[in-house]
Design an enzyme around this catalytic site. Structure first.
Site: not given
Ligand code: SAH
Length: 451
Positions: A328, A79, A70, A307, A405, A76
């Site tokens: 969520e 990456c 790239c 979450y 993550c 950038c």
């Molecule tokens: N499990 C899902 C999303 C993971 S990302 C998947 O795999 O697609 C993390 C998620 O946590 C996001 O959707 C975000 O909106 C949510 N989130 C962030 N803070 C939070 C909280 N205090 N309580 C509940 N959800 C939360």
């Protein structure tokens, strides 16, 4: 000392792509180097504990080195690892997970090999920032730790169509007199083009603008005429002068409300703001792994998915017999999750999705289905609040599946779980973001003591 030219050996690589070496006992970071390089560098900046240097000359190259494919990868911020082989990157990611547990968590964990798939073209979503360049709109990705846009003709991480759409969008905006937004003074309209593509190749486009403008409808006309793959165009209005991409208000100006995609043979409806993994192929592998960590039970499990976003993990891992509760904080994502449950044959008897903070999850699950035997947590990078960990362990589940993550907060949180008698069995890195300094890790924590 600043401006000194020195020779150093690179012995490590950070997730930002900086090679790490030592000189006179001090750590030196050098961009564009690889583990095993012996190189001549120019010290640019000297701080108390470490220095930054610029690569002048590679004296002996690392065996991991490859020629970047790239042109803009050095500038950038997208990456970090285009200059090393993908095998070396996978190994680095594994090692980083291992080290995070011993350094931050204070204990050793068995780490499996990094699970991977295609290293290129994997992103199903892009968020292009627009800016003003003279009188024209320009777009690209930000340089590392800055808001300076680095333009590109193509990005290897994604389908070329995203770049083509953004380019066309900028051109039509110039013609129509829709100015790109200027962060420096808050003038202008077009801030971001956010696009998500499903496996069929359909694209939902969301234009983030600083204010509404009648001409955006004409822009939408041009876009839909030019690109068959665009199935819906939404507008999000963000009037704030901060770094957050989206504002509060989102509405559709043309086409579909949502994008449908399939994961683990389940259908998912996604609104423009719902969280969804950007690498669907790898997300599927990760979810199947999570599923394999939950033993099947004759009368079903009670699974709590904290979450949960649009409900993807819970809906992929839960069998018909299992009870599923998801929590969520973003309302539209919860609406998606509810709808996704119905689309995949679940009902109110066996499924509950709640909008709220993760700390209310156990209570909600208990009220409806009883105490969960499996709790899945998939928090943002900052990890879990201690209060959430306490509600989770107080529910006394057999296991906690932690999908993370950020390895640093994962290791920190697993150490807290250990205080409560939950042992980290093993960790598996999943390379959802090849070539970048990100890695997703799945950990199964099992209950050691019966309460
Ligand atoms: N499990 C899902 C999303 C993971 S990302 C998947 O795999 O697609 C993390 C998620 O946590 C996001 O959707 C975000 O909106 C949510 N989130 C962030 N803070 C939070 C909280 N205090 N309580 C509940 N959800 C939360």
């Amino acid at each position: 000392m600043k401006n000194d030219v020195i020779t150093i050996d690179i012995t490590d690589l950070t997730f930002e792509g900086f090679g790490v070496g030592r000189h006179d006992g001090k750590v030196i970071f050098v961009a564009d180097t690889a583990v095993g390089d012996r190189c001549e560098v120019l010290v640019m900046k000297e701080l108390k504990s470490h220095s930054f240097a610029r690569l002048l000359n590679v004296i002996e190259p690392s065996k991991d080195r490859i020629t970047p494919d790239c042109e803009v990868c050095r500038k950038c911020g997208g990456c970090s690892f285009r200059h090393i082989s993908y095998d070396a990157e996978l190994e680095l990611k594994k090692r980083t997970v291992k080290e995070a547990f011993s350094r931050i968590g204070g204990f050793e964990v068995k780490v499996n090999d990094t699970v991977f798939d295609n290293a290129d073209g994997y992103r199903n979503k892009v968020q292009y920032p627009f800016a003003v360049d003279g009188n024209c709109a320009t777009f690209g990705y930000y340089a590392r730790r800055s808001h300076r846009i680095v333009e590109h003709d193509e990005c290897k991480l994604q389908d070329l169509i995203f770049t083509e759409i953004a380019e066309f969008c900028g051109k039509v905006c110039d013609e129509l007199g829709i100015p790109a937004y200027d962060e420096n003074n808050g003038f202008g309209i077009l801030r971001h083009a956010v696009m998500r593509k499903n496996r069929k190749g359909e694209i939902l486009l969301c234009l983030v603008v600083a204010k509404k403008d009648k001409k955006l409808e004409i822009l939408a006309e041009h876009l839909k005429r030019k690109f068959d793959s665009i199935i819906g165009i939404h507008i999000n209005v963000n009037k704030k002068r901060d770094n957050v991409i989206f504002g509060e208000e989102t509405f559709k100006i043309w086409g579909e409300d949502v994008l449908n995609d399939t994961l683990c043979e389940k259908i998912f409806e996604l609104s423009p703001r719902a969280f969804y993994q950007v690498n669907a192929v790898m997300a599927e592998k990760l979810y199947l792994h999570a599923k394999s960590l939950i033993p099947k039970k004759e009368d079903g499990n009670i699974i709590l998915d904290l979450y949960c976003g649009a409900g993807t993990i819970g809906l992929c891992v839960a069998s018909e017999r299992d009870k599923l509760c998801g929590v969520e904080i973003i309302e539209p994502a919860v609406e998606n999750a509810k709808r996704n449950a119905l689309l995949n044959g679940r009902n109110e008897e066996n499924t509950l999705f709640v909008c709220g903070d993760a700390s209310v999850g156990v209570e909600e699950c208990k009220n409806k289905f009883g105490s969960p035997d499996t709790i899945i947590v998939d928090p943002p990078r900052k990890g879990l609040d201690r209060a959430v960990i306490e509600t989770v362990v107080n529910a006394n589940p057999e296991r906690v599946l932690y999908i993370s993550c950020d390895v640093a907060t994962l290791a920190r949180d697993c150490a807290i779980f250990a205080e409560f008698g939950y042992k980290t069995d093993e960790a598996t890195p999943f390379d959802l973001f090849p070539r970048t300094g990100h890695v997703e890790t799945v950990v199964c924590l099992s209950r050691q003591t019966q309460k």
